[in-house]
Scaffold this active site. Structure first.
Site, mmCIF file in Angstrom:
data_model
loop_
_atom_site.group_PDB
_atom_site.id
_atom_site.type_symbol
_atom_site.label_atom_id
_atom_site.label_comp_id
_atom_site.label_asym_id
_atom_site.label_seq_id
_atom_site.Cartn_x
_atom_site.Cartn_y
_atom_site.Cartn_z
ATOM 1 N N CYS B 80 -5.132 -0.107 1.012
ATOM 2 C CA CYS B 80 -6.287 0.028 0.122
ATOM 3 C C CYS B 80 -6.143 1.264 -0.787
ATOM 4 C CB CYS B 80 -7.575 0.044 0.931
ATOM 5 S SG CYS B 80 -9.040 -0.209 -0.079
ATOM 6 N N HIS B 172 -7.324 -4.128 5.103
ATOM 7 C CA HIS B 172 -7.306 -3.092 6.143
ATOM 8 C C HIS B 172 -6.850 -3.636 7.489
ATOM 9 C CE1 HIS B 172 -9.281 -0.009 3.754
ATOM 10 N NE2 HIS B 172 -10.022 -0.969 3.246
ATOM 11 N N GLU B 174 -5.925 -2.062 9.932
ATOM 12 C CA GLU B 174 -6.343 -1.149 11.013
ATOM 13 C C GLU B 174 -7.748 -1.480 11.521
ATOM 14 O OE1 GLU B 174 -6.392 -0.549 7.877
ATOM 15 O OE2 GLU B 174 -8.006 0.810 7.304
#
Lengths: 294, 195
Positions: B80, B172, B174
């Site tokens: 991002c 994302h 994560e």
């Protein structure tokens, strides 16, 4: 399957703001100063808390024109405040495309019993808290981010410290409790049982927790980071100080490098006059904004 | 080889990357100062506010050091804001860039927060099962040079790409439990250090 406004998407933006500083701004010019200083978001409002405190009267959602003029000049997220319980102000902010809504005790509450049903919105909400029970009630209502209340517009960090310490120590206490005590804990703190269970198992809030209310110096910001918050809101502390540009930049640096005391010493130099503060004990009960919220 | 992976920890969702990397058995260094980069075998630039991280990269020469290491083929993965910071061209912005990837990136390209979304993304390089991908005020790559490999597109927009030692995602990985993207990056690190 594509999903807009899922809880993950709402809490996710707050995750991206972590380690950053969100600054109150009242004009596009201030918003540009904030972005240039490295703010990770701005809070668009009509008056900063210290002016609301000084001027009195009913404080409401800002004029949409102010919010739009700020959205037009910065590329970072723009948040805005709605009154507690005023779901129509929140709908208006959602329609404007605000990136986050702060259902805020800084404004005069519109409902003295109930908060907004925040699950019902596409836009995520942040809410203030003074303790864990209040944080979990707001999360139960759909808040995707939490902040301490502190005592807004005072330039005095003591209340934010108290609230952050309270939340953190209540979290630690839950993690040590045997399961049979958790229902009574939920009852006593007025918090949803499933969220109490979550805290007991995970030892942390399910959403990001920022510090707010009374932060006026880089050292204040670093102090709050040490106490375990994820990031910082600065309200009146920047644009009511002698040199907003320098102070804004210094608070951003202090939030990142909060463990590095030498660096904090460097960045705390030559920032001009900090906002003049208010001793909390001089406030009457009706002047304490932190009591607002149910 | 026990891998030591740096996660740029100036601002943003660095803790989540740290957790995934630790689950995958890596040592993790939170990178705030230039000296933190000494031992790392690879670096992740997390999501956050790219303008904020860009300003903080100017302190202590840390951005210059990352540029230097990236040019020497250190594996770097940007998610991002990280994708934005890696790109040589950022549309309509004069903000700081690490100037490493031959890509043209557009910020907030899907719209404001109310337009943020999660979706099932098909990434052939990661196998036939789709990946749950979370896009938050996300960018995408408007253009890429011929030497940039496109790993995934969403509605015709490039959201995952690799150029040699550099990897960039608009979403994302994560924030979800699927670790395939991080494993892919760790394979890049292995590949680089076994040369």
């Amino acid at each position: 399957m594509t999903d807009i406004a899922s809880l993950k998407v709402k809490t996710g933006l707050a995750e991206m703001l972590k380690g950053g500083v969100i600054m109150d701004v009242t004009t596009p010019e201030q918003a540009i100063i904030a972005e240039e200083a490295g703010a990770c978001a701005v809070m668009a409002l009509e008056r900063v808390p210290s002016d609301i405190r000084a001027e009195g009267g009913v404080a409401r959602m800002a004029d949409p024109k102010i919010i739009q003029s700020i959205m037009a000049v910065v590329s970072i997220p723009v948040m805005a405040k709605a009154r507690i319980g005023h779901f129509v102000e929140a709908r208006i902010l959602e329609a404007l495309g605000a990136d986050y809504i702060d259902e805020s005790e800084v404004l005069t509450p519109a409902d003295d019993s109930y908060h907004i049903d925040k699950h019902d919105f596409k836009v995520p909400f942040v809410c203030g808290c003074r303790n864990l029970g209040e944080a979990l009630r707001r999360i139960g209502e759909g808040a995707a981010m939490i902040r301490t209340k502190g005592e807004p517009g005072t330039g005095n960090v003591v209340e934010a410290v108290r609230h952050m310490r309270t939340v953190m120590s209540e979290i630690r206490a839950l993690t040590l409790m045997p399961k049979e005590e958790l229902m009574a804990a939920a009852k006593n703190m007025g918090a949803p049982y499933d969220l109490v269970l979550y805290i007991a198992e995970n030892g942390k809030l399910p959403v990001v927790n920022f510090a707010a209310g009374g932060i006026a110096t880089p050292a204040d910001a670093a102090l709050m980071m040490h106490l375990g918050c994820d990031g910082i809101f600065v309200g009146s502390g920047i644009f009511k100080s002698g040199d907003p540009r320098a102070r804004a930049k210094a608070i951003v640096l202090a939030t990142t490098h909060y463990k590095d005391a030498k660096m904090l010493a460097e960045i705390s130099k030559d920032l001009g006059q900090a906002m003049s503060g208010i001793e909390i004990s001089t406030l009457t009960d009706s002047q304490r904004m932190q009591e607002r919220g149910w | 080889m026990k891998k030591c992976v740096g996660v740029l920890a100036l601002q943003g969702a660095f803790r989540e990357h740290r957790q995934v990397l630790e689950q995958l058995g890596c040592d993790v260094v939170e990178v705030r100062r230039t000296s933190d980069l000494e031992k790392v075998h690879g670096l992740i630039i997390p999501g956050g506010e790219s303008t904020t991280i860009g300003k903080l990269l100017k302190i202590d020469g840390i951005g210059d050091k990352i540029k230097e290491l990236g040019a020497k083929d250190l594996p770097i993965f940007g998610t991002c804001a990280g994708m934005i910071l890696l790109s040589k061209t950022i549309i309509d912005s004069d903000q700081y860039s690490l100037n490493l990837m031959d890509t043209v990136v557009e910020r907030n390209a899907f719209g404001r927060q109310v337009a943020s979304f999660e979706t099932d993304l098909f990434v052939p390089a990661l196998g036939s099962n789709s990946l749950r991908a979370v896009f938050i005020r996300a960018p995408y790559l408007r253009e890429v040079a011929p030497n940039v490999g496109i790993l995934a597109e969403y509605e015709g927009k490039i959201v995952f790409a690799r150029e040699g030692n550099l990897l960039a995602s608009a979403f994302h990985p994560e924030l979800t439990s699927d670790q395939r993207v991080h494993k892919y990056f760790l394979d890049m690190i292995d590949e680089h250090w076994s040369k």
